[in-house]
Write an enzyme that holds these catalytic residues in place. Structure first.
Site, PDB file in Angstrom:
ATOM      1  N   ARG A   1      32.376  46.969  53.801  1.00 44.24           N
ATOM      2  CA  ARG A   1      32.189  45.590  53.332  1.00 44.24           C
ATOM      3  C   ARG A   1      32.683  44.642  54.417  1.00 44.24           C
ATOM      4  O   ARG A   1      33.432  45.032  55.307  1.00 44.24           O
ATOM      5  CB  ARG A   1      32.996  45.364  52.050  1.00 44.24           C
ATOM      6  CG  ARG A   1      32.406  46.031  50.841  1.00 44.24           C
ATOM      7  CD  ARG A   1      33.388  46.051  49.686  1.00 44.24           C
ATOM      8  NE  ARG A   1      33.743  44.716  49.219  1.00 44.24           N
ATOM      9  CZ  ARG A   1      34.739  44.471  48.381  1.00 44.24           C
ATOM     10  NH1 ARG A   1      35.492  45.458  47.935  1.00 44.24           N
ATOM     11  NH2 ARG A   1      34.992  43.236  47.983  1.00 44.24           N
TER      12      ARG A   1
ATOM     13  N   SER B   1      34.668  41.957  54.133  1.00 42.20           N
ATOM     14  CA  SER B   1      35.955  41.268  53.994  1.00 42.20           C
ATOM     15  C   SER B   1      36.953  41.759  55.037  1.00 42.20           C
ATOM     16  O   SER B   1      36.849  42.873  55.550  1.00 42.20           O
ATOM     17  CB  SER B   1      36.532  41.478  52.589  1.00 42.20           C
ATOM     18  OG  SER B   1      37.066  42.780  52.474  1.00 42.20           O
TER      19      SER B   1
ATOM     20  N   LYS C   1      39.325  53.012  44.325  1.00 42.41           N
ATOM     21  CA  LYS C   1      39.223  52.471  42.963  1.00 42.41           C
ATOM     22  C   LYS C   1      37.885  51.759  42.733  1.00 42.41           C
ATOM     23  O   LYS C   1      37.509  51.532  41.588  1.00 42.41           O
ATOM     24  CB  LYS C   1      40.409  51.564  42.618  1.00 42.41           C
ATOM     25  CG  LYS C   1      40.428  50.215  43.277  1.00 42.41           C
ATOM     26  CD  LYS C   1      41.515  49.339  42.652  1.00 42.41           C
ATOM     27  CE  LYS C   1      41.523  47.964  43.297  1.00 42.41           C
ATOM     28  NZ  LYS C   1      42.544  47.099  42.729  1.00 42.41           N
ATOM     29  N   ASP C   2      37.159  51.409  43.818  1.00 43.38           N
ATOM     30  CA  ASP C   2      35.839  50.774  43.660  1.00 43.38           C
ATOM     31  C   ASP C   2      34.735  51.794  43.397  1.00 43.38           C
ATOM     32  O   ASP C   2      33.617  51.422  43.044  1.00 43.38           O
ATOM     33  CB  ASP C   2      35.459  49.981  44.923  1.00 43.38           C
ATOM     34  CG  ASP C   2      36.312  48.731  45.108  1.00 43.38           C
ATOM     35  OD1 ASP C   2      36.892  48.262  44.103  1.00 43.38           O
ATOM     36  OD2 ASP C   2      36.401  48.239  46.246  1.00 43.38           O
TER      37      ASP C   2
ATOM     38  N   THR D   1      44.381  36.822  37.358  1.00 37.61           N
ATOM     39  CA  THR D   1      43.951  38.202  37.623  1.00 37.61           C
ATOM     40  C   THR D   1      42.552  38.386  37.056  1.00 37.61           C
ATOM     41  O   THR D   1      42.247  37.863  35.988  1.00 37.61           O
ATOM     42  CB  THR D   1      44.895  39.255  36.993  1.00 37.61           C
ATOM     43  OG1 THR D   1      44.286  40.552  37.157  1.00 37.61           O
ATOM     44  CG2 THR D   1      45.141  39.031  35.511  1.00 37.61           C
TER      45      THR D   1
ATOM     46  N   LEU E   1      41.001  43.349  33.621  1.00 34.10           N
ATOM     47  CA  LEU E   1      41.326  43.493  32.196  1.00 34.10           C
ATOM     48  C   LEU E   1      42.542  44.403  32.029  1.00 34.10           C
ATOM     49  O   LEU E   1      43.358  44.211  31.133  1.00 34.10           O
ATOM     50  CB  LEU E   1      40.141  44.100  31.439  1.00 34.10           C
ATOM     51  CG  LEU E   1      38.831  43.307  31.416  1.00 34.10           C
ATOM     52  CD1 LEU E   1      37.770  44.077  30.624  1.00 34.10           C
ATOM     53  CD2 LEU E   1      39.022  41.924  30.809  1.00 34.10           C
ATOM     54  N   ARG E   2      42.641  45.409  32.903  1.00 32.64           N
ATOM     55  CA  ARG E   2      43.754  46.363  32.828  1.00 32.64           C
ATOM     56  C   ARG E   2      45.097  45.648  33.043  1.00 32.64           C
ATOM     57  O   ARG E   2      46.054  45.851  32.290  1.00 32.64           O
ATOM     58  CB  ARG E   2      43.566  47.441  33.914  1.00 32.64           C
ATOM     59  CG  ARG E   2      44.752  48.366  34.123  1.00 32.64           C
ATOM     60  CD  ARG E   2      44.544  49.242  35.375  1.00 32.64           C
ATOM     61  NE  ARG E   2      44.361  48.461  36.590  1.00 32.64           N
ATOM     62  CZ  ARG E   2      45.358  47.916  37.281  1.00 32.64           C
ATOM     63  NH1 ARG E   2      46.604  48.053  36.898  1.00 32.64           N
ATOM     64  NH2 ARG E   2      45.101  47.228  38.382  1.00 32.64           N
ATOM     65  N   ARG E   3      45.157  44.818  34.081  1.00 32.06           N
ATOM     66  CA  ARG E   3      46.412  44.101  34.347  1.00 32.06           C
ATOM     67  C   ARG E   3      46.724  43.125  33.219  1.00 32.06           C
ATOM     68  O   ARG E   3      47.856  43.072  32.721  1.00 32.06           O
ATOM     69  CB  ARG E   3      46.303  43.339  35.677  1.00 32.06           C
ATOM     70  CG  ARG E   3      46.287  44.242  36.892  1.00 32.06           C
ATOM     71  CD  ARG E   3      45.963  43.480  38.184  1.00 32.06           C
ATOM     72  NE  ARG E   3      45.929  44.391  39.330  1.00 32.06           N
ATOM     73  CZ  ARG E   3      45.186  44.187  40.421  1.00 32.06           C
ATOM     74  NH1 ARG E   3      44.405  43.128  40.512  1.00 32.06           N
ATOM     75  NH2 ARG E   3      45.222  45.055  41.421  1.00 32.06           N
TER      76      ARG E   3
ATOM     77  N   ARG F   1      38.709  35.138  41.075  1.00 30.68           N
ATOM     78  CA  ARG F   1      37.853  36.054  41.831  1.00 30.68           C
ATOM     79  C   ARG F   1      37.920  35.726  43.317  1.00 30.68           C
ATOM     80  O   ARG F   1      38.482  34.735  43.730  1.00 30.68           O
ATOM     81  CB  ARG F   1      36.386  35.916  41.346  1.00 30.68           C
ATOM     82  CG  ARG F   1      36.073  36.604  40.025  1.00 30.68           C
ATOM     83  CD  ARG F   1      36.023  38.120  40.098  1.00 30.68           C
ATOM     84  NE  ARG F   1      35.366  38.647  41.293  1.00 30.68           N
ATOM     85  CZ  ARG F   1      34.059  38.726  41.461  1.00 30.68           C
ATOM     86  NH1 ARG F   1      33.233  38.345  40.506  1.00 30.68           N
ATOM     87  NH2 ARG F   1      33.540  39.211  42.568  1.00 30.68           N
ATOM     88  N   GLY F   2      37.286  36.563  44.099  1.00 32.77           N
ATOM     89  CA  GLY F   2      37.242  36.352  45.543  1.00 32.77           C
ATOM     90  C   GLY F   2      38.040  37.437  46.243  1.00 32.77           C
ATOM     91  O   GLY F   2      38.772  38.189  45.617  1.00 32.77           O
ATOM     92  N   ASN F   3      37.866  37.530  47.573  1.00 30.05           N
ATOM     93  CA  ASN F   3      38.639  38.526  48.305  1.00 30.05           C
ATOM     94  C   ASN F   3      40.096  38.058  48.404  1.00 30.05           C
ATOM     95  O   ASN F   3      40.451  36.986  47.919  1.00 30.05           O
ATOM     96  CB  ASN F   3      38.011  38.807  49.681  1.00 30.05           C
ATOM     97  CG  ASN F   3      37.969  37.555  50.552  1.00 30.05           C
ATOM     98  OD1 ASN F   3      38.869  36.731  50.511  1.00 30.05           O
ATOM     99  ND2 ASN F   3      36.915  37.417  51.335  1.00 30.05           N
TER     100      ASN F   3
ATOM    101  N   THR G   1      40.726  34.572  49.825  1.00 34.28           N
ATOM    102  CA  THR G   1      40.274  33.506  48.918  1.00 34.28           C
ATOM    103  C   THR G   1      41.262  33.311  47.780  1.00 34.28           C
ATOM    104  O   THR G   1      41.610  32.190  47.416  1.00 34.28           O
ATOM    105  CB  THR G   1      38.891  33.877  48.312  1.00 34.28           C
ATOM    106  OG1 THR G   1      38.017  34.256  49.372  1.00 34.28           O
ATOM    107  CG2 THR G   1      38.295  32.722  47.557  1.00 34.28           C
ATOM    108  N   ARG G   2      41.732  34.430  47.204  1.00 38.10           N
ATOM    109  CA  ARG G   2      42.631  34.320  46.057  1.00 38.10           C
ATOM    110  C   ARG G   2      43.972  33.712  46.444  1.00 38.10           C
ATOM    111  O   ARG G   2      44.524  32.890  45.720  1.00 38.10           O
ATOM    112  CB  ARG G   2      42.799  35.689  45.385  1.00 38.10           C
ATOM    113  CG  ARG G   2      41.615  36.019  44.481  1.00 38.10           C
ATOM    114  CD  ARG G   2      41.783  37.321  43.754  1.00 38.10           C
ATOM    115  NE  ARG G   2      41.327  38.457  44.548  1.00 38.10           N
ATOM    116  CZ  ARG G   2      41.419  39.719  44.168  1.00 38.10           C
ATOM    117  NH1 ARG G   2      41.972  40.012  43.010  1.00 38.10           N
ATOM    118  NH2 ARG G   2      40.961  40.685  44.931  1.00 38.10           N
TER     119      ARG G   2
ATOM    120  N   CYS H   1      34.984  49.395  34.730  1.00 40.75           N
ATOM    121  CA  CYS H   1      35.839  48.227  34.972  1.00 40.75           C
ATOM    122  C   CYS H   1      35.766  47.259  33.797  1.00 40.75           C
ATOM    123  O   CYS H   1      36.414  46.231  33.795  1.00 40.75           O
ATOM    124  CB  CYS H   1      35.471  47.542  36.276  1.00 40.75           C
ATOM    125  SG  CYS H   1      33.785  46.948  36.305  1.00 40.75           S
TER     126      CYS H   1
END
Length: 360
Positions: A25, A27, A97-98, A144, A147-149, A166-168, A171-172, A260
């Protein structure tokens, strides 16, 4: 220069090297992760020339929608896998994890590298420096997109509010620092560490606060399953403990049928040849949850690992140099733990979570 299926190029010194193209990717974090894998491969193979091919994925392009709402399991992997299928790249580096627990036919995970810290980290807005989630003011907003967190932290810190971000990573962090929308955001410690931003970590969340995502903190190298030589080349990057832990985690998630869009969390460790797996499922608000721990021996059996050379995948992972019986037991542990939670009502919790998430 092409010879058979391989491409060769001549370097500046006139030496002919085999060209290996690595997909990633775009990023900054993805590039850093891919470069780290490239460095290891170059160290071990002096006769190859590595070229890095960066591309955007659906997940990188859709930034105004929560990940869990898009409903696409391979958000960050599909374009990369398409390039792999078309022979435009020879291998792809992902955050494990992706990667979905079931890979498309013809692909396999040829290497799972030594895991970085898999836990989640709290990054505070500069004005809250020195605080923790416990000591943040009431109704502070935490960012965040997981949903898990959110499910785990809502239950543990009821005085806080949670909103999508959202965002990389860049960005966050920018959204956190430059606006007043968030008191803190939750990110994977591994990513911050790889970006050399450890100084931004205010708090690492232990398993009692927030268990991590399946495969979090580990890098995976995906290859075409039929490319025996590429598989052989990347297989030396496998970290045996990480492989066994991640096989158990992925088997747990696959058997639960979680993606996810549902809150599923894990915690694993290997101690004295015993693999311990804790797995949990949560309702979206964290009020309903099921959590259990099981263990199994992962000591290698009678078969020495050298003899285990069958090209056999376990939850998408091919690791022929690691004892097959240990891998089998790790996979079975994940399935057994999922069955235990299912027998206690995990399916109902996950079904409601999925429906509520779809309706949001």
């Amino acid at each position: 220069m092409e010879e058979g299926p391989y491409k060769y190029i001549r370097d500046g010194n006139g030496k002919v090297r085999r060209l290996i193209r690595m997909g990633t990717r775009k990023s900054q974090l993805a590039r850093i992760q891919t470069d780290s894998v490239a460095d290891k491969l170059k160290e071990l193979n002096s006769d190859i020339h590595l070229e890095i091919v960066a591309m955007s994925t659906i997940g990188d392009k859709i930034l105004d929608t929560a990940l869990s709402k898009i409903g696409e399991k391979s958000l960050f992997t599909k374009e990369l896998e398409n390039a792999l299928e078309r022979n435009e790249v020879d291998l792809v580096v992902h955050s494990l994890k992706d990667l979905p627990t079931t890979l498309p036919p013809g692909f396999t995970i040829g290497a799972v590298l030594k895991r970085e810290n898999p836990h989640d980290a709290v990054v505070l807005h500069p004005k809250h420096a020195g605080k923790t989630l416990d000591t943040l003011p009431d109704r502070s907003v935490i960012g965040t997109s997981s949903l898990r967190r959110a499910a785990q932290l809502k239950k543990r810190f009821p005085h806080l509010e949670f909103k999508d971000i959202r965002g990389n990573l860049n960005t966050r962090l920018k959204k956190l620092d430059e606006k007043d929308d968030f008191a803190a955001i939750i990110l994977a410690a591994a990513g911050l560490k790889r970006m050399s931003w450890e100084n931004r970590i205010s708090q690492i969340l232990g398993p009692e606060d927030c268990m991590y995502a399946v495969g979090q903190g580990a890098l995976a190298v995906e290859v075409r399953a039929r490319d025996a030589d590429i598989l052989e080349m990347v297989s030396v990057l496998h970290d045996p403990d990480t492989v066994l832990r991640c096989i158990a985690e992925r088997a747990f998630l696959r058997h639960l049928e979680g993606g996810c869009s549902v809150p599923v969390a894990v915690h694993t460790q290997i101690k004295d040849s015993q693999l311990y797996l804790t797995g949990a499922v949560y309702s979206l608000d964290g009020a309903d949850s099921l959590k259990e721990t099981m263990q199994t021996s992962v000591a290698a059996g009678d078969k020495s690992s050298e003899e285990v050379d069958e090209q056999f995948q376990r939850v998408g992972v091919t690791a022929s140099k690691i004892a097959g019986d240990a891998q089998d037991r790790a996979e079975q542990l994940g399935v057994d733990l999922a069955n235990l939670l299912l027998s206690k009502g995990a399916k109902e919790i996950l079904t409601v979570a999925r429906q509520l998430n779809d309706a949001r």
